[in-house]
Design a protein around this motif. Sequence first.
Motif, short mmCIF file in Angstrom:
data_model
loop_
_atom_site.label_atom_id
_atom_site.label_comp_id
_atom_site.label_asym_id
_atom_site.label_seq_id
_atom_site.Cartn_x
_atom_site.Cartn_y
_atom_site.Cartn_z
N LYS A 39 36.77 27.86 45.20
CA LYS A 39 35.76 27.92 44.15
C LYS A 39 34.38 28.15 44.74
O LYS A 39 34.17 28.11 45.93
CB LYS A 39 35.74 26.61 43.37
N GLY A 40 33.42 28.30 43.86
CA GLY A 40 32.05 28.46 44.28
C GLY A 40 31.39 29.52 43.41
O GLY A 40 32.09 30.31 42.77
N ALA A 41 30.07 29.52 43.40
CA ALA A 41 29.36 30.55 42.63
C ALA A 41 29.55 31.89 43.33
O ALA A 41 29.80 31.95 44.54
CB ALA A 41 27.88 30.19 42.54
N SER A 42 29.39 32.94 42.58
CA SER A 42 29.73 34.27 43.09
C SER A 42 28.70 34.80 44.07
O SER A 42 27.50 34.81 43.78
CB SER A 42 29.82 35.26 41.92
N VAL A 43 29.18 35.26 45.22
CA VAL A 43 28.37 36.18 46.02
C VAL A 43 28.30 37.49 45.22
O VAL A 43 27.25 38.09 45.08
CB VAL A 43 28.99 36.38 47.42
N LEU A 44 29.43 37.88 44.70
CA LEU A 44 29.49 38.90 43.66
C LEU A 44 30.83 38.78 42.95
O LEU A 44 31.76 38.17 43.45
CB LEU A 44 29.27 40.32 44.19
N SER A 45 30.88 39.33 41.75
CA SER A 45 32.17 39.44 41.07
C SER A 45 32.26 40.87 40.53
O SER A 45 31.24 41.54 40.31
CB SER A 45 32.32 38.40 39.95
N ILE A 46 33.50 41.32 40.38
CA ILE A 46 33.73 42.68 39.88
C ILE A 46 34.87 42.62 38.86
O ILE A 46 35.90 41.98 39.12
CB ILE A 46 34.18 43.68 40.97
N ALA A 47 34.68 43.29 37.74
CA ALA A 47 35.76 43.46 36.77
C ALA A 47 35.91 44.95 36.50
O ALA A 47 34.91 45.68 36.46
CB ALA A 47 35.45 42.71 35.48
N ALA A 48 37.15 45.38 36.36
CA ALA A 48 37.38 46.80 36.08
C ALA A 48 38.44 46.97 35.01
O ALA A 48 39.47 46.28 35.03
CB ALA A 48 37.82 47.52 37.36
N PRO A 53 38.58 43.83 23.16
CA PRO A 53 39.76 44.68 23.06
C PRO A 53 40.77 44.29 24.13
O PRO A 53 40.39 43.94 25.25
CB PRO A 53 39.21 46.09 23.33
N ARG A 54 42.04 44.35 23.77
CA ARG A 54 43.07 43.99 24.75
C ARG A 54 43.35 45.18 25.66
O ARG A 54 43.62 46.28 25.18
CB ARG A 54 44.36 43.60 24.01
N PRO A 55 43.29 45.01 26.97
CA PRO A 55 43.57 46.14 27.88
C PRO A 55 45.07 46.42 27.93
O PRO A 55 45.88 45.55 27.65
CB PRO A 55 43.08 45.61 29.24
N GLY A 56 45.42 47.66 28.31
CA GLY A 56 46.83 47.98 28.53
C GLY A 56 47.37 47.19 29.71
O GLY A 56 46.61 46.65 30.52
N HIS A 57 48.69 47.14 29.79
CA HIS A 57 49.33 46.34 30.84
C HIS A 57 48.84 46.78 32.23
O HIS A 57 48.92 47.96 32.58
CB HIS A 57 50.85 46.50 30.75
N GLY A 58 48.31 45.85 32.98
CA GLY A 58 47.88 46.12 34.36
C GLY A 58 46.58 46.91 34.47
O GLY A 58 46.16 47.26 35.58
N ALA A 59 45.93 47.19 33.34
CA ALA A 59 44.72 48.04 33.39
C ALA A 59 43.44 47.24 33.64
O ALA A 59 42.38 47.84 33.86
CB ALA A 59 44.58 48.82 32.09
N PHE A 60 43.54 45.91 33.62
CA PHE A 60 42.34 45.11 33.82
C PHE A 60 42.46 44.30 35.12
O PHE A 60 43.49 43.68 35.38
CB PHE A 60 42.14 44.14 32.65
N ARG A 61 41.40 44.36 35.92
CA ARG A 61 41.39 43.62 37.19
C ARG A 61 40.06 42.88 37.36
O ARG A 61 39.02 43.38 36.91
CB ARG A 61 41.57 44.58 38.37
#
Length: 265
Positions: free
Chosen positions: A173-182, A155-163
């Motif tokens: 670059k590099g593998a993640s120590v952690l990643s977060i998506a909201a 689904p496409r998020p609203g403008h500015g709603a996805f981080r």
Amino acid sequence: MSITVDTYPTLSDAALAMREGSQFLGGGTMVVRGLNFGAQDYDHVVRSTDAALKEVRPAGSGLQIGAGVTMTQVMQASGAEFLAPVARAIGGPAVRNMATVGGNLFVRSPYGDFGVALLALDASVQMSDGQSLPIETFYAQRASLRGLVAAVTVPRPGHGAFRFRKVTRTRPKGASVLSIAAHLPGGSRISGARIAFGAMGATPLRAKSAEAALEGASLDQGGIQAALDSCLNGLDPQDDALASAWYRREIAAVHLRRLLLDEER
Ligand SMILES: Cc1cc2nc3c(=O)[nH]c(=O)nc-3n(C[C@H](O)[C@H](O)[C@H](O)COP(=O)(O)OP(=O)(O)OC[C@H]3O[C@@H](n4cnc5c(N)ncnc54)[C@H](O)[C@@H]3O)c2cc1C
């Protein structure tokens, strides 16, 4: 050990050819590396030239992305701009030219950054047998699922709603120590937030307590504090060469705060 490589014109045919000792080949960044390092757990590589695997097309208000679409192609695809920063955060140019969306759903933590974004966006996963699974169900059942992944629908998020935010030892670059998506719908008062962490468990995981704590909240220090306090609930980070589980727990709320307040550092 000799390796047999079989190529099939359709993904369904490829799925039928899978047996014990088979590995499906996406872009091969992990499968071919495994072969080069003498992997002993597969002797049969299955690939497919199915054109649908490479398609990005509109689906309702969102997008359907074929499992064989690479990170570079995501970055270039019209309508996929909201996913471009996620794709750009994966490996370097050579990796991104090969690494596929489908393959990213199967790699082991701390890899799997694209899947973290898909989980926050409430994507669904289309399998080669036609079934469609919510991505959270897909991850919960991944070890026992039969069949191949054909596509994901996002689904496409609203403008500015996805981080999206990725924490690495080496920049850029590099593998993640952690990643977060909201995904943070609702404007000034958040409603229906979805927050996903990568490298904080065997698969990408939602921070459901933090999501609940954000309901009706504003994105300022006071509004997000309860979400920060509860964000580790349900997460299960592991030690690896990049970071200890302890360290990952220590920094998770720090980076969630930066993501929610949209701070650069
Ligand atoms: C130097 C380097 C840097 C990397 N950096 C990152 C990074 O920053 N972030 C990150 O997330 N990952 C990273 N990776 C891991 C990997 O490149 C990516 O996760 C990539 O998206 C995997 O996709 P692939 O097509 O190359 O997978 P492959 O190697 O082809 O396959 C990986 C696994 O997925 C399975 N698979 C692939 N496609 C399908 C399908 N359609 N259906 C069912 N199973 C399938 C394969 O059978 C295999 O088990 C990196 C890898 C390398 C080598």
